[in-house]
Design a protein around this motif. Structure first.
Motif, PDB file in Angstrom:
ATOM      1  N   SER A  45      30.035  17.956  48.943  1.00 24.04           N
ATOM      2  CA  SER A  45      28.749  17.999  48.248  1.00 24.04           C
ATOM      3  C   SER A  45      27.895  16.778  48.607  1.00 24.04           C
ATOM      4  O   SER A  45      26.690  16.896  48.831  1.00 24.04           O
TER       5      SER A  45
ATOM      6  N   THR B 201      32.019  25.123  48.280  1.00 28.24           N
ATOM      7  CA  THR B 201      31.059  24.171  47.730  1.00 28.24           C
ATOM      8  C   THR B 201      29.635  24.582  48.072  1.00 28.24           C
ATOM      9  O   THR B 201      28.739  24.585  47.207  1.00 28.24           O
TER      10      THR B 201
ATOM     11  N   ARG C 264      26.819  25.972  45.283  1.00 30.05           N
ATOM     12  CA  ARG C 264      25.526  25.329  45.067  1.00 30.05           C
ATOM     13  C   ARG C 264      24.376  26.288  45.342  1.00 30.05           C
ATOM     14  O   ARG C 264      23.328  26.210  44.693  1.00 30.05           O
TER      15      ARG C 264
END
Length: 275
Positions: A90, A248, A252
């Protein structure tokens, strides 16, 4: 179908590029394998030393307790190190510096959520084992179906644990389920793509180990066995990192509409359109 799957492979390819840019992330799943393996070897050694294996296997309560502990340990350790990878991925997507130490610190900060999740997974896993054992073929079918549904519901559980500020189990599961519903096409396709890429490599490692154990002799046995072991562990580690990177990015996107890393230039739902 071939075109859709190829787009899923593109996500895997982009995730591999992220891994290539951050090779130190391989240390995290390696430590996970090392910690889990060491824990089970210690327990097995103690059990053999004191001769309690037959007692545990012959007593339902002790056997179920052992299963609960085994799932708790493997789940907590695996989730902890995957959480570290998610944090690092991230930060990389945001263009920030990251490190293995930074990832471990982030995982430690969410240790209570990891513990909650691990106990939940262990409880459910033990209950399903009992159902499978007590109800024969119907229990096995129920366990298989529930395992599938649970796997889909918790597909994004680690990114939720790391990236969302909530400690409620219900909220963790809801966020994970919502994210999977939003990106189910790319999620399934990326998972299949990771298996398609890394499973053959793992099989090569297994074949090397099998040859060394059953057929080999002399120095060549140790060489091929060692190479097979390295290949097997390496493929497992790489698959863990690439999977965490892809999840990830997909999470998102589902949560905030951000197209990062593997999602840049494509919409996740276009892999397997929902309409």
């Amino acid at each position: 179908m071939a075109g859709r799957f190829s787009r899923g492979l593109q996500v895997v390819d982009d995730s591999i590029d992220v891994f290539r840019d951050n090779p130190r992330l391989a240390l995290l799943p390696f430590l996970s394998l090392l910690a889990t393996g060491s824990a089970f070897l210690v327990v097995l050694g103690v059990a053999l030393r004191y001769g309690v294996i037959e007692s545990v296997l012959g007593n339902d309560l002790l056997r179920y307790a052992g299963i609960f502990v085994a799932i708790s340990v493997s789940s907590s350790v695996g989730t902890f190190f995957n959480a570290a990878v998610v944090h690092c991925a991230s930060r990389y997507f945001d263009g920030e510096e990251t490190s293995v130490r930074d990832g471990l610190a982030a995982a430690w900060r969410v240790r209570r959520k990891i513990a909650l999740w691990s106990v939940t997974a262990a409880t459910l896993g033990t209950v399903l084992y009992i159902i499978d054992e007590k109800f024969g073929v119907f229990g096995s079918l129920a366990r298989t179906l529930f395992d599938l549904a649970w796997g889909l519901l918790t597909f994004f559980i680690v990114p939720v644990i790391v990236l969302e500020d909530t400690a409620s189990l219900r909220t963790l599961l809801r966020e994970s389920g919502d994210a999977f519903r939003e990106t189910w096409g790319e999620s399934v396709s990326a998972s299949l793509g990771i298996s398609f890429v890394f499973l053959p490599v793992s099989l090569v490692g297994v074949a090397g180990l099998a040859w060394a154990y059953f057929l080999g002799s002399g120095v060549l046995t140790y060489v091929i066995g060692a190479v097979g072991f390295v290949v097997l562990v390496g493929s497992m580690v790489a698959a863990q990192v690439v999977g965490a990177v892809a999840r990830t990015a997909l999470y998102r996107y589902a949560a905030n509409g951000e197209k990062l890393g593997p999602c840049v230039g494509r919409d996740p739902e276009t892999v397997f359109p929902t309409k």
